[in-house]
Design an enzyme around this catalytic site. Structure first.
Site, PDB file in Angstrom:
ATOM      1  N   LYS A 196     134.576  56.737  63.622  1.00 24.76           N
ATOM      2  CA  LYS A 196     135.914  57.046  63.114  1.00 24.76           C
ATOM      3  C   LYS A 196     135.848  57.614  61.684  1.00 24.76           C
ATOM      4  O   LYS A 196     136.537  58.578  61.380  1.00 24.76           O
ATOM      5  CB  LYS A 196     136.800  55.786  63.111  1.00 24.76           C
ATOM      6  CG  LYS A 196     137.022  55.181  64.490  1.00 24.76           C
ATOM      7  CD  LYS A 196     138.068  54.079  64.473  1.00 24.76           C
ATOM      8  CE  LYS A 196     137.729  52.884  63.603  1.00 24.76           C
ATOM      9  NZ  LYS A 196     136.547  52.110  64.062  1.00 24.76           N
ATOM     10  N   ARG A 218     145.207  47.830  64.353  1.00 24.54           N
ATOM     11  CA  ARG A 218     144.107  47.102  64.978  1.00 24.54           C
ATOM     12  C   ARG A 218     144.595  45.930  65.807  1.00 24.54           C
ATOM     13  O   ARG A 218     143.778  45.200  66.366  1.00 24.54           O
ATOM     14  CB  ARG A 218     143.184  46.571  63.892  1.00 24.54           C
ATOM     15  CG  ARG A 218     141.832  47.288  63.905  1.00 24.54           C
ATOM     16  CD  ARG A 218     141.274  47.183  62.529  1.00 24.54           C
ATOM     17  NE  ARG A 218     139.868  47.015  62.505  1.00 24.54           N
ATOM     18  CZ  ARG A 218     139.081  47.735  61.696  1.00 24.54           C
ATOM     19  NH1 ARG A 218     139.575  48.664  60.929  1.00 24.54           N
ATOM     20  NH2 ARG A 218     137.796  47.513  61.660  1.00 24.54           N
ATOM     21  N   ARG A 263     123.290  51.963  59.060  1.00 21.05           N
ATOM     22  CA  ARG A 263     124.265  52.720  58.255  1.00 21.05           C
ATOM     23  C   ARG A 263     124.100  52.406  56.767  1.00 21.05           C
ATOM     24  O   ARG A 263     123.859  51.270  56.378  1.00 21.05           O
ATOM     25  CB  ARG A 263     125.684  52.346  58.693  1.00 21.05           C
ATOM     26  CG  ARG A 263     126.774  52.956  57.822  1.00 21.05           C
ATOM     27  CD  ARG A 263     128.115  52.927  58.484  1.00 21.05           C
ATOM     28  NE  ARG A 263     128.748  51.615  58.473  1.00 21.05           N
ATOM     29  CZ  ARG A 263     129.976  51.399  58.948  1.00 21.05           C
ATOM     30  NH1 ARG A 263     130.667  52.390  59.485  1.00 21.05           N
ATOM     31  NH2 ARG A 263     130.497  50.197  58.919  1.00 21.05           N
ATOM     32  N   ARG A 271     126.816  47.998  53.644  1.00 24.03           N
ATOM     33  CA  ARG A 271     128.023  47.176  53.581  1.00 24.03           C
ATOM     34  C   ARG A 271     127.700  45.723  53.905  1.00 24.03           C
ATOM     35  O   ARG A 271     126.856  45.451  54.757  1.00 24.03           O
ATOM     36  CB  ARG A 271     129.062  47.716  54.575  1.00 24.03           C
ATOM     37  CG  ARG A 271     129.907  48.823  54.000  1.00 24.03           C
ATOM     38  CD  ARG A 271     130.827  49.440  55.007  1.00 24.03           C
ATOM     39  NE  ARG A 271     131.541  48.491  55.850  1.00 24.03           N
ATOM     40  CZ  ARG A 271     132.498  48.845  56.717  1.00 24.03           C
ATOM     41  NH1 ARG A 271     132.839  50.123  56.828  1.00 24.03           N
ATOM     42  NH2 ARG A 271     133.089  47.953  57.464  1.00 24.03           N
ATOM     43  N   ARG A 283     132.357  41.283  64.641  1.00 23.72           N
ATOM     44  CA  ARG A 283     133.368  42.354  64.527  1.00 23.72           C
ATOM     45  C   ARG A 283     133.629  42.976  65.889  1.00 23.72           C
ATOM     46  O   ARG A 283     134.758  43.345  66.208  1.00 23.72           O
ATOM     47  CB  ARG A 283     132.892  43.436  63.546  1.00 23.72           C
ATOM     48  CG  ARG A 283     133.017  43.000  62.091  1.00 23.72           C
ATOM     49  CD  ARG A 283     132.126  43.817  61.180  1.00 23.72           C
ATOM     50  NE  ARG A 283     132.523  45.196  61.048  1.00 23.72           N
ATOM     51  CZ  ARG A 283     131.694  46.178  60.678  1.00 23.72           C
ATOM     52  NH1 ARG A 283     130.426  45.913  60.426  1.00 23.72           N
ATOM     53  NH2 ARG A 283     132.125  47.400  60.567  1.00 23.72           N
TER      54      ARG A 283
HETATM   55  P1  AMP Z   1     136.378  48.935  58.644  1.00 23.96           P
HETATM   56  O1  AMP Z   1     135.846  49.594  57.407  1.00 23.96           O
HETATM   57  O2  AMP Z   1     137.417  49.748  59.345  1.00 23.96           O
HETATM   58  O3  AMP Z   1     135.261  48.485  59.567  1.00 23.96           O
HETATM   59  O4  AMP Z   1     137.122  47.605  58.154  1.00 23.96           O
HETATM   60  C1  AMP Z   1     136.420  46.607  57.446  1.00 23.96           C
HETATM   61  C2  AMP Z   1     137.207  45.314  57.459  1.00 23.96           C
HETATM   62  O5  AMP Z   1     138.491  45.487  56.816  1.00 23.96           O
HETATM   63  C3  AMP Z   1     137.554  44.771  58.845  1.00 23.96           C
HETATM   64  O6  AMP Z   1     136.464  44.036  59.422  1.00 23.96           O
HETATM   65  C4  AMP Z   1     138.738  43.858  58.510  1.00 23.96           C
HETATM   66  O7  AMP Z   1     138.320  42.682  57.862  1.00 23.96           O
HETATM   67  C5  AMP Z   1     139.497  44.710  57.473  1.00 23.96           C
HETATM   68  N1  AMP Z   1     140.462  45.641  58.117  1.00 23.96           N
HETATM   69  C6  AMP Z   1     140.410  47.004  58.110  1.00 23.96           C
HETATM   70  N2  AMP Z   1     141.462  47.529  58.781  1.00 23.96           N
HETATM   71  C7  AMP Z   1     142.198  46.476  59.213  1.00 23.96           C
HETATM   72  C8  AMP Z   1     143.401  46.340  59.988  1.00 23.96           C
HETATM   73  N3  AMP Z   1     144.063  47.427  60.441  1.00 23.96           N
HETATM   74  N4  AMP Z   1     143.858  45.101  60.262  1.00 23.96           N
HETATM   75  C9  AMP Z   1     143.223  43.998  59.788  1.00 23.96           C
HETATM   76  N5  AMP Z   1     142.080  44.045  59.080  1.00 23.96           N
HETATM   77  C10 AMP Z   1     141.571  45.265  58.787  1.00 23.96           C
END
Ligand code: AMP
Length: 206
Positions: free
Chosen positions: A10, A83, A120, A153, A164
């Site tokens: 994404k 999400r 990554r 990360r 996750r």
């Molecule tokens: P990502 O970078 O998209 O993998 O997001 C990293 C972390 O941010 C996720 O594992 C959640 O803890 C939080 N997060 C990101 N987007 C959302 C969302 N739409 N709803 C809830 N938590 C989110």
């Protein structure tokens, strides 16, 4: 909006697609990590959840998304939002006309995403995403664009990646049915270039 499991591509797609479409991108994960780094009130509130790979509460996320959309009435590309079904319903209520909402679903296997996420690396300076196996930087550990030292990360460890993915299956995968009418399904196991080519073909057929 972009839908798909963590590691489905994404972030990479958001960068190229936003340039192609000329719209602003809102990456919820980046916004939350920036708040954590800045040690803001929001950052303190979400730190533990983000680092453990748990979802942040819907109210907090909806307020962020609503604020960004209000600041960009011409259109937004959402990466990582919504999400949950509650967030999805919130997004629907924010979009005025039904055909103003488009959903790209990057469908990738658990094997693909685990292999991508464990190798990554990201640039904390400009946000560029690398992969030590498929897209390494020219100089080891350093961003090609801005020279910043790359980082892994905190949630890209095998254990957190597994959690996750389980969170994705439970909370986010139901959105594939929820958005069935608006959905464009693309094979997220393909390389970033191939994915973009397919989407361009669908959005602007020759
Ligand atoms: P990502 O970078 O998209 O993998 O997001 C990293 C972390 O941010 C996720 O594992 C959640 O803890 C939080 N997060 C990101 N987007 C959302 C969302 N739409 N709803 C809830 N938590 C989110």
């Amino acid at each position: 909006m972009l839908l798909g499991p963590p590691g489905s591509g994404k972030g990479t797609l958001a960068t190229s697609l936003s340039e192609h479409l000329g719209v602003a991108v809102f990456v919820t994960g980046d916004a939350l990590r920036a708040a954590i780094d800045a040690k803001s009130k929001l950052g303190e509130k979400v730190k533990a959840d983000v680092e453990a790979g748990r979802l942040v509460d819907d109210e907090t996320i909806l307020a962020l998304a609503q604020g960004f959309l209000a600041a960009h009435p011409e259109g937004v590309l959402f990466d990582g939002f919504p999400r949950t079904i509650r967030q999805a319903a919130g997004l629907r209520s924010l979009v005025s006309a039904e055909d103003d909402l488009h959903v790209i679903y990057l469908d990738a296997s658990e094997e693909t995403i685990t292999s991508r996420l464990t190798s990554r690396r990201v640039c904390p300076g400009c946000g560029e995403i690398y992969n030590m196996r498929f897209k390494p930087p020219k100089k080891d550990g350093v961003c090609d664009n801005c020279g910043t030292t790359l980082i892994r990360r905190k949630d890209d460890t095998e254990e957190v990646i597994r959690d996750r993915y389980q969170v994705y299956l439970r909370e986010t995968a139901p959105l594939v049915d929820y958005f069935a009418r608006e959905l464009l399904r693309v094979d997220g196991n393909l390389s970033g270039d191939k994915v973009l080519e397919r989407i361009r073909g669908e959005l602007c057929p020759a």
